[in-house]
Scaffold this motif. Structure first.
Motif, PDB file in Angstrom:
ATOM      1  N   ALA A 348       0.829  -1.212   0.000  1.00  0.00           N
ATOM      2  CA  ALA A 348       0.000   0.000   0.000  1.00  0.00           C
ATOM      3  C   ALA A 348       0.859   1.256   0.000  1.00  0.00           C
ATOM      4  CB  ALA A 348      -0.954  -0.013   1.190  1.00  0.00           C
ATOM      5  N   PHE A 349       1.560   1.525   1.109  1.00  0.00           N
ATOM      6  CA  PHE A 349       2.302   2.779   1.228  1.00  0.00           C
ATOM      7  C   PHE A 349       3.389   2.913   0.166  1.00  0.00           C
ATOM      8  CE2 PHE A 349       1.351   2.592   6.058  1.00  0.00           C
ATOM      9  CZ  PHE A 349       0.056   2.978   5.808  1.00  0.00           C
ATOM     10  N   ASN A 350       4.203   1.880  -0.006  1.00  0.00           N
ATOM     11  CA  ASN A 350       5.317   1.981  -0.957  1.00  0.00           C
ATOM     12  C   ASN A 350       4.834   2.134  -2.397  1.00  0.00           C
ATOM     13  OD1 ASN A 350       7.112   1.780   1.127  1.00  0.00           O
ATOM     14  ND2 ASN A 350       7.723  -0.314   0.726  1.00  0.00           N
ATOM     15  N   GLU A 351       3.883   1.290  -2.788  1.00  0.00           N
ATOM     16  CA  GLU A 351       3.403   1.340  -4.173  1.00  0.00           C
ATOM     17  C   GLU A 351       2.646   2.634  -4.456  1.00  0.00           C
ATOM     18  OE1 GLU A 351       0.916  -1.433  -7.350  1.00  0.00           O
ATOM     19  OE2 GLU A 351       1.585  -2.270  -5.428  1.00  0.00           O
ATOM     20  N   LEU A 352       1.789   3.036  -3.525  1.00  0.00           N
ATOM     21  CA  LEU A 352       1.025   4.264  -3.732  1.00  0.00           C
ATOM     22  C   LEU A 352       1.930   5.493  -3.732  1.00  0.00           C
ATOM     23  CD1 LEU A 352      -2.137   3.560  -1.542  1.00  0.00           C
ATOM     24  CD2 LEU A 352      -2.033   3.685  -4.039  1.00  0.00           C
ATOM     25  N   THR A 353       2.997   5.461  -2.931  1.00  0.00           N
ATOM     26  CA  THR A 353       3.925   6.595  -2.898  1.00  0.00           C
ATOM     27  C   THR A 353       4.777   6.658  -4.160  1.00  0.00           C
ATOM     28  OG1 THR A 353       4.020   6.563  -0.471  1.00  0.00           O
ATOM     29  CG2 THR A 353       5.829   7.645  -1.625  1.00  0.00           C
ATOM     30  N   GLN A 354       5.320   5.517  -4.582  1.00  0.00           N
ATOM     31  CA  GLN A 354       6.235   5.495  -5.723  1.00  0.00           C
ATOM     32  C   GLN A 354       5.532   5.754  -7.047  1.00  0.00           C
ATOM     33  OE1 GLN A 354       8.983   2.182  -5.931  1.00  0.00           O
ATOM     34  NE2 GLN A 354       9.102   2.033  -3.711  1.00  0.00           N
ATOM     35  N   TYR A 355       4.312   5.211  -7.199  1.00  0.00           N
ATOM     36  CA  TYR A 355       3.667   5.246  -8.511  1.00  0.00           C
ATOM     37  C   TYR A 355       2.392   6.089  -8.572  1.00  0.00           C
ATOM     38  CZ  TYR A 355       6.778   1.236  -9.017  1.00  0.00           C
ATOM     39  OH  TYR A 355       7.877   0.419  -9.031  1.00  0.00           O
ATOM     40  N   TYR A 356       1.764   6.360  -7.415  1.00  0.00           N
ATOM     41  CA  TYR A 356       0.463   7.040  -7.436  1.00  0.00           C
ATOM     42  C   TYR A 356       0.457   8.350  -6.648  1.00  0.00           C
ATOM     43  CZ  TYR A 356      -1.356   2.742  -9.489  1.00  0.00           C
ATOM     44  OH  TYR A 356      -1.588   1.670 -10.322  1.00  0.00           O
ATOM     45  N   HIS A 357       1.624   8.885  -6.317  1.00  0.00           N
ATOM     46  CA  HIS A 357       1.753  10.227  -5.732  1.00  0.00           C
ATOM     47  C   HIS A 357       0.970  10.363  -4.419  1.00  0.00           C
ATOM     48  CE1 HIS A 357       3.250  10.874  -9.775  1.00  0.00           C
ATOM     49  NE2 HIS A 357       2.077  10.507 -10.259  1.00  0.00           N
ATOM     50  N   LEU A 358       1.075   9.350  -3.566  1.00  0.00           N
ATOM     51  CA  LEU A 358       0.355   9.345  -2.294  1.00  0.00           C
ATOM     52  C   LEU A 358       0.696  10.562  -1.437  1.00  0.00           C
ATOM     53  CD1 LEU A 358      -1.408   7.853  -0.136  1.00  0.00           C
ATOM     54  CD2 LEU A 358       0.695   6.709   0.610  1.00  0.00           C
ATOM     55  N   GLU A 359       1.949  10.990  -1.454  1.00  0.00           N
ATOM     56  CA  GLU A 359       2.381  12.058  -0.565  1.00  0.00           C
ATOM     57  C   GLU A 359       2.376  13.438  -1.238  1.00  0.00           C
ATOM     58  OE1 GLU A 359       6.122  10.758   0.956  1.00  0.00           O
ATOM     59  OE2 GLU A 359       5.244   9.147   2.159  1.00  0.00           O
ATOM     60  N   HIS A 360       1.695  13.535  -2.374  1.00  0.00           N
ATOM     61  CA  HIS A 360       1.583  14.829  -3.046  1.00  0.00           C
ATOM     62  C   HIS A 360       0.252  15.482  -2.700  1.00  0.00           C
ATOM     63  CE1 HIS A 360       1.961  17.963  -6.045  1.00  0.00           C
ATOM     64  NE2 HIS A 360       0.763  17.648  -6.500  1.00  0.00           N
ATOM     65  N   CYS A 361       0.299  16.738  -2.332  1.00  0.00           N
ATOM     66  CA  CYS A 361      -0.916  17.496  -2.006  1.00  0.00           C
ATOM     67  C   CYS A 361      -1.408  18.195  -3.271  1.00  0.00           C
ATOM     68  CB  CYS A 361      -0.618  18.504  -0.907  1.00  0.00           C
ATOM     69  SG  CYS A 361      -2.029  19.533  -0.480  1.00  0.00           S
ATOM     70  N   TYR A 362      -2.538  17.761  -3.799  1.00  0.00           N
ATOM     71  CA  TYR A 362      -3.094  18.348  -5.020  1.00  0.00           C
ATOM     72  C   TYR A 362      -3.674  19.743  -4.754  1.00  0.00           C
ATOM     73  CZ  TYR A 362      -2.787  13.818  -7.415  1.00  0.00           C
ATOM     74  OH  TYR A 362      -2.345  12.664  -8.004  1.00  0.00           O
ATOM     75  N   HIS A 363      -4.329  19.894  -3.593  1.00  0.00           N
ATOM     76  CA  HIS A 363      -4.990  21.162  -3.265  1.00  0.00           C
ATOM     77  C   HIS A 363      -5.126  21.218  -1.746  1.00  0.00           C
ATOM     78  CE1 HIS A 363      -7.596  24.602  -3.452  1.00  0.00           C
ATOM     79  NE2 HIS A 363      -8.645  23.949  -2.997  1.00  0.00           N
ATOM     80  N   HIS A 364      -4.489  22.209  -1.099  1.00  0.00           N
ATOM     81  CA  HIS A 364      -4.409  22.215   0.358  1.00  0.00           C
ATOM     82  C   HIS A 364      -5.694  22.757   0.986  1.00  0.00           C
ATOM     83  CE1 HIS A 364      -1.539  22.644   4.035  1.00  0.00           C
ATOM     84  NE2 HIS A 364      -2.680  22.048   4.336  1.00  0.00           N
ATOM     85  N   ASP A 365      -6.691  21.933   0.966  1.00  0.00           N
ATOM     86  CA  ASP A 365      -7.957  22.177   1.661  1.00  0.00           C
ATOM     87  C   ASP A 365      -8.331  20.857   2.330  1.00  0.00           C
ATOM     88  OD1 ASP A 365     -10.767  23.669   1.900  1.00  0.00           O
ATOM     89  OD2 ASP A 365     -11.141  21.619   1.209  1.00  0.00           O
ATOM     90  N   PRO A 366      -8.755  20.851   3.600  1.00  0.00           N
ATOM     91  CA  PRO A 366      -9.000  19.586   4.314  1.00  0.00           C
ATOM     92  C   PRO A 366      -9.960  18.639   3.596  1.00  0.00           C
ATOM     93  CG  PRO A 366      -9.091  21.444   5.834  1.00  0.00           C
ATOM     94  CD  PRO A 366      -8.975  22.022   4.467  1.00  0.00           C
ATOM     95  N   THR A 367     -11.088  19.159   3.116  1.00  0.00           N
ATOM     96  CA  THR A 367     -12.059  18.301   2.428  1.00  0.00           C
ATOM     97  C   THR A 367     -11.517  17.829   1.091  1.00  0.00           C
ATOM     98  OG1 THR A 367     -13.910  19.458   3.483  1.00  0.00           O
ATOM     99  CG2 THR A 367     -14.409  18.141   1.532  1.00  0.00           C
ATOM    100  N   SER A 368     -10.909  18.737   0.337  1.00  0.00           N
ATOM    101  CA  SER A 368     -10.355  18.376  -0.966  1.00  0.00           C
ATOM    102  C   SER A 368      -9.268  17.315  -0.832  1.00  0.00           C
ATOM    103  CB  SER A 368      -9.787  19.612  -1.656  1.00  0.00           C
ATOM    104  OG  SER A 368      -9.200  19.274  -2.893  1.00  0.00           O
ATOM    105  N   MET A 369      -8.394  17.458   0.178  1.00  0.00           N
ATOM    106  CA  MET A 369      -7.325  16.482   0.387  1.00  0.00           C
ATOM    107  C   MET A 369      -7.893  15.109   0.723  1.00  0.00           C
ATOM    108  SD  MET A 369      -4.629  18.844   2.528  1.00  0.00           S
ATOM    109  CE  MET A 369      -3.343  17.606   2.643  1.00  0.00           C
ATOM    110  N   LEU A 370      -8.884  15.071   1.610  1.00  0.00           N
ATOM    111  CA  LEU A 370      -9.486  13.795   1.992  1.00  0.00           C
ATOM    112  C   LEU A 370     -10.205  13.162   0.810  1.00  0.00           C
ATOM    113  CD1 LEU A 370     -10.295  11.641   4.019  1.00  0.00           C
ATOM    114  CD2 LEU A 370     -12.163  13.134   4.781  1.00  0.00           C
ATOM    115  N   VAL A 371     -10.973  13.962   0.069  1.00  0.00           N
ATOM    116  CA  VAL A 371     -11.688  13.435  -1.095  1.00  0.00           C
ATOM    117  C   VAL A 371     -10.705  12.890  -2.128  1.00  0.00           C
ATOM    118  CG1 VAL A 371     -13.053  14.125  -3.113  1.00  0.00           C
ATOM    119  CG2 VAL A 371     -13.796  14.778  -0.813  1.00  0.00           C
TER     120      VAL A 371
END
Length: 395
Positions: A348-371
């Protein structure tokens, strides 16, 4: 057929994808871009591993085929993705994720994750985003030592977001069931318990059988809540100052192992000791005993150092504490369930981080980040199922 079109066809046929996306609620007034094509665009952005809303907007501008698959009449400005996700209801995405997971279970896709008929969900937390300048009302805070311009160490406040994940893993399974954000000043176990309570409400008490957790969750109150929720539990036991840790080592010392076998998938020799009827702590039900399983593991590590092949014998010890009900099963079940927890790190963590940008913030709003995080695990679940289907078709 184009792979993306093939994915959409599969997801529509098996999971009724567009029906799921139509169930998502939003708060935009007179939107210029309808919700369905916008949501579909966000899901395809996950599947094609697009790293930002800016890049996603560029896809809608440069690729007519993309617009055709999503049902878009015109390119989408990147601000619209942030504006729309701010106004979506996270609960709808959670419900959609549950519908996908339940369909996978009905289709017997989760069978490979079972251990002697039991399905364990791993619980752990992962940091999503950290910054020294960007902040929002839901950011957690901590002090971090940094080197100043004069070379001295100074402590500054760092803002971050962290989520607890519930994950199912197995030889052919890689599925995140749900996530829960930590609130400012909150301890990780509190967010985990909130997550588990919602899992029981959305998935029901029998979708899975037990919880497998890291040593951080080895606390009496945490175990008591899991007991009340009706699930089995296993947790790593690391704290040497705990009475149960020392007692288990003393009672197993000098005893023959209850089981000895070769773990072929992990390529190691294993010996197990099981100690029953132990008391965990004052924070756990006083009359409720627990059991401890100790694993001694040995394996050979082969490495190339300075052009020379080196062989080194390695060994490790693992200790798990488990609920009394698991005493009816072999110690191997606790061994497998305890080690299965690593799936959340590796798959989960490794694959999502390496290939699916898990740790990238698309838009810094609490609801937007969670969605966006929920869209990420939703798209990942769909694509994982599709990739497995494609792999079977080529066998």
């Amino acid at each position: 057929m184009n792979r993306l079109a093939q994915f959409l066809q599969y997801s529509t046929k098996v999971f009724a994808l567009k029906g799921l996306l139509r169930s998502v609620r939003e708060g935009r007034v007179e939107p210029k871009v309808p919700l369905l094509p916008l949501a579909l665009c966000l899901v395809l952005g996950v599947v094609t591993r697009i790293s930002s809303y800016l890049d996603l907007a560029q896809q809608t501008k440069d690729r007519r085929r993309w617009r055709h698959l999503c049902g878009l009449k015109a390119p989408v400005q990147h601000e619209i993705f942030g504006y729309a996700t701010e106004r979506m209801d996270p609960e709808d995405w959670r419900q959609n994720q549950a519908r996908v997971a339940k369909e996978l279970k009905r289709n017997k896709r989760l069978e490979s994750a079972k251990i002697k008929g039991l399905l364990f969900v791993s619980i752990d937390a992962n940091e999503h985003f950290a910054s020294f300048s960007r902040t929002c009302p839901c950011c957690c805070q901590r002090q971090v030592a940094v080197t100043g311009s004069d070379g001295r160490k100074v402590k500054v406040i760092q803002f971050y977001h962290r989520y607890v994940f519930a994950h199912l893993s197995g030889p052919q399974v890689n599925l995140v069931l749900d996530i829960e954000p930590l609130r400012p000043g909150e301890e990780e176990c509190a967010a985990a318990l909130r997550l588990l309570g919602r899992l029981r409400r959305i998935y029901g008490p029998r979708f899975f059988d037990g919880i497998s957790a890291d040593a951080w969750y080895a606390k009496g109150p945490f175990f008591q809540v899991i007991d009340k929720l009706g699930w089995l539990w296993i947790a790593v036991l690391k704290r040497e100052d705990m009475e149960i840790y020392q007692e288990a080592l003393q009672l197993s010392r000098g005893q023959k192992p209850g089981a000895a076998f070769r773990d072929r998938p992990r390529d190691r020799q294993v010996q197990l000791w099981e100690v029953k009827d132990l008391r965990f702590s004052d924070g756990y039900t006083k009359n409720q005993p627990v059991l401890v399983v100790i694993s001694e593991e040995r394996w050979t590590q082969r490495r190339v150092v300075g052009g020379q092949k080196c062989v080194k014998l390695q060994q490790s010890r693992w200790i798990w504490v488990a609920c009394e009900a698991l005493g009816a099963y072999l110690a191997e079940v606790i061994y497998e369930g305890g080690h299965r927890r690593w799936g959340i790190e590796n798959k989960a963590f490794n694959e999502l981080t390496q290939y699916y940008h898990l740790e990238h913030c698309y838009h810094h709003d609490p609801t937007s980040m969670l969605v966006q995080m929920l869209i990420l695990i939703f798209g990942f679940a769909l694509f994982s199922a599709f990739a497995l289907q494609i792999g079977r078709a080529h066998v």
